[in-house]
Write a protein that holds these residues in place. Structure first.
Motif, PDB file in Angstrom:
ATOM      1  N   SER A  47       8.522  -7.282   2.607  1.00  0.00           N
ATOM      2  CA  SER A  47       7.425  -6.209   2.981  1.00  0.00           C
ATOM      3  C   SER A  47       7.404  -5.040   2.165  1.00  0.00           C
ATOM      4  O   SER A  47       6.269  -4.607   1.984  1.00  0.00           O
ATOM      5  N   MET A  48       8.266  -4.582   1.454  1.00  0.00           N
ATOM      6  CA  MET A  48       8.261  -3.558   0.430  1.00  0.00           C
ATOM      7  C   MET A  48       7.417  -4.013  -0.892  1.00  0.00           C
ATOM      8  O   MET A  48       6.449  -3.356  -1.059  1.00  0.00           O
ATOM      9  N   GLU A  49       7.575  -5.313  -0.973  1.00  0.00           N
ATOM     10  CA  GLU A  49       6.661  -5.573  -2.158  1.00  0.00           C
ATOM     11  C   GLU A  49       5.259  -5.907  -1.804  1.00  0.00           C
ATOM     12  O   GLU A  49       4.362  -5.593  -2.442  1.00  0.00           O
ATOM     13  N   ILE A  50       4.964  -6.174  -0.522  1.00  0.00           N
ATOM     14  CA  ILE A  50       3.853  -6.131  -0.132  1.00  0.00           C
ATOM     15  C   ILE A  50       2.932  -4.829  -0.026  1.00  0.00           C
ATOM     16  O   ILE A  50       1.967  -4.559  -0.504  1.00  0.00           O
ATOM     17  N   ALA A  51       4.065  -3.829   0.635  1.00  0.00           N
ATOM     18  CA  ALA A  51       3.519  -2.546   0.636  1.00  0.00           C
ATOM     19  C   ALA A  51       3.104  -2.012  -0.511  1.00  0.00           C
ATOM     20  O   ALA A  51       1.970  -1.213  -0.720  1.00  0.00           O
ATOM     21  N   GLU A  52       3.979  -2.098  -1.536  1.00  0.00           N
ATOM     22  CA  GLU A  52       3.526  -1.411  -2.772  1.00  0.00           C
ATOM     23  C   GLU A  52       2.403  -2.179  -3.334  1.00  0.00           C
ATOM     24  O   GLU A  52       1.750  -1.315  -4.015  1.00  0.00           O
ATOM     25  N   LYS A  53       2.138  -3.451  -3.197  1.00  0.00           N
ATOM     26  CA  LYS A  53       0.884  -3.829  -3.832  1.00  0.00           C
ATOM     27  C   LYS A  53      -0.365  -3.490  -3.150  1.00  0.00           C
ATOM     28  O   LYS A  53      -1.466  -3.232  -3.972  1.00  0.00           O
ATOM     29  N   LEU A  54      -0.224  -3.186  -1.808  1.00  0.00           N
ATOM     30  CA  LEU A  54      -1.354  -2.818  -1.052  1.00  0.00           C
ATOM     31  C   LEU A  54      -1.758  -1.294  -1.481  1.00  0.00           C
ATOM     32  O   LEU A  54      -2.785  -0.946  -1.612  1.00  0.00           O
ATOM     33  N   GLU A  55      -0.561  -0.554  -1.848  1.00  0.00           N
ATOM     34  CA  GLU A  55      -0.767   0.908  -2.316  1.00  0.00           C
ATOM     35  C   GLU A  55      -1.506   1.027  -3.599  1.00  0.00           C
ATOM     36  O   GLU A  55      -2.208   1.537  -3.999  1.00  0.00           O
ATOM     37  N   ALA A  56      -0.829  -0.058  -4.487  1.00  0.00           N
ATOM     38  CA  ALA A  56      -1.222  -0.169  -5.837  1.00  0.00           C
ATOM     39  C   ALA A  56      -2.642  -0.758  -6.232  1.00  0.00           C
ATOM     40  O   ALA A  56      -3.273   0.141  -7.048  1.00  0.00           O
ATOM     41  N   THR A  57      -3.213  -1.147  -5.204  1.00  0.00           N
ATOM     42  CA  THR A  57      -4.643  -1.602  -5.357  1.00  0.00           C
ATOM     43  C   THR A  57      -5.452  -0.576  -4.438  1.00  0.00           C
ATOM     44  O   THR A  57      -6.764  -1.085  -4.603  1.00  0.00           O
ATOM     45  N   GLY A  58      -5.028   0.268  -3.826  1.00  0.00           N
ATOM     46  CA  GLY A  58      -5.762   1.343  -3.213  1.00  0.00           C
ATOM     47  C   GLY A  58      -6.170   1.022  -1.711  1.00  0.00           C
ATOM     48  O   GLY A  58      -7.193   1.508  -1.243  1.00  0.00           O
ATOM     49  N   VAL A  59      -5.682  -0.365  -1.514  1.00  0.00           N
ATOM     50  CA  VAL A  59      -6.129  -0.633  -0.049  1.00  0.00           C
ATOM     51  C   VAL A  59      -5.391   0.284   1.133  1.00  0.00           C
ATOM     52  O   VAL A  59      -6.321   0.531   2.071  1.00  0.00           O
TER      53      VAL A  59
END
Length: 336
Positions: A47-59
């Motif tokens: 979940s942390m990896e998913i959250a960080e990826k969504l944040e990094a892409t600006g979603v």
């Protein structure tokens, strides 16, 4: 004395509150994207990896809002795959989208009447497997023992259909979908049964019907010819069964030669009585229906009419059949 320790969920909640996200509504959409963003969520991502990826892409504006949603929906399963986002959204919206599995899907169409070797080429060309892997996997009938224990391979049970696959789908996912499609089709066709025929024999017969005609209006008649021949103890004399046997042996030369008619391989229905030992292709629902419920007729023969796609001439007498064959031969010679 046993000391009470805070649960993992409580610790996470505390961390989220300290981070300033005590509510999933703390964040609003960021600046709009210039174009849609595709985010791939891999299998096994935390979940942390998913959250960080969504944040990094600006979603989403902050990973902490997404983790807050996860805290209150710990039993939800976030689906792997590719997701398209038209613009920034709230953490709650992002979490709901991943939990509902609204991934990008890629269609894979398997036409009716192909054998498993031909299907392997399509699957390989679309990048879902190698031809060798698919052929090897479909040589193992264990996945279909609950459907038809007589099966020696998965030939005939790979239901032709358009399958929508996620980027993270595997060839095993595809095979499960194809077998599920066949289960449904077999149950539907079986429910319309009018002839005394086993499920296995109906599948073998349906594969022969599929290869003999592409015309929906002829499948019931072709089925009636084969049923009538079986009842009378006549040879099936089905050319596609000869071809399939030669393909299995690696000896097919692109067309049937006179010597092939007497070849003793097991699939030669000009030599061996009854149905061949297994399906020769993967039939669609119409052919399955026709195998279980043939048209009523006295026909014992059929021959292609002159001209491509003109259908077949059906006959009850050998004399009439021979005349139809002669007409076809004259037409073929005129084109040379």
């Amino acid at each position: 004395m046993r000391r009470n320790t805070p649960s993992t969920g409580a610790l996470l909640a505390a961390a989220l509150l300290i981070a300033g996200c005590g509510s999933a509504d703390h964040e609003g959409p960021s600046d709009a994207f210039e174009e849609p963003v595709v985010v791939e969520i891999g299998r096994g991502m935390s979940s942390m990896e998913i959250a960080e990826k969504l944040e990094a892409t600006g979603v989403i504006a902050s990973k902490w809002g997404f983790l807050w949603e996860r805290l209150w929906a710990r039993s939800a399963k976030l689906m792997a795959g590719e997701y398209v986002f038209e613009g920034p959204i709230s953490a709650a919206e992002a979490f709901e989208k991943l939990a509902s599995g609204r991934v990008i899907l890629y269609p894979l169409t398997i036409p009716e009447g192909l054998n498993r070797f031909e299907i392997a080429e399509i699957v390989a060309s679309e990048g879902w497997s190698t031809k060798e892997e698919f052929v090897a996997l479909t040589a193992d009938p264990s996945l279909a023992k609950d459907i038809l224990p007589e099966a020696k391979t998965l030939e005939g049970l790979l239901f032709p259909e358009t399958y929508n696959l996620a980027k993270t789908s595997t060839v095993h996912d595809l095979l499960e979908a194809m077998l599920a499609g066949f289960r449904d089709a077999l149950a539907a066709a079986r429910s319309q049964r009018t002839a005394e025929i086993s499920d296995w024999d109906a599948l073998v017969l349906a594969s022969m019907i599929e290869k003999e005609t592409e015309r929906p209006d002829e499948r019931g008649l072709v089925s009636s010819v084969f049923h009538n021949r079986l009842q009378r103890g006549m040879l099936m004399q089905c050319d596609p069964t000869i071809i399939y046997g030669l393909v299995l042996d690696g000896r097919y030369r692109g067309k049937i030669y006179l010597s092939d008619l007497s070849d003793p391989h097991a699939y030669n229905t000009y030599v061996h009585e009854g149905l061949p030992p297994g399906p020769i292709a993967n039939p669609g629902l119409m052919s399955l229906n026709s195998a279980f419920a043939p048209d009523e007729s006295d026909y014992l023969f059929f021959c292609a009419k002159p001209g491509y796609g003109q259908g077949h001439t059906f006959s009850t007498r050998l004399r009439d059949h021979n005349l139809a064959v002669q007409a076809l031969r004259r037409h073929e010679q005129s084109l040379r």
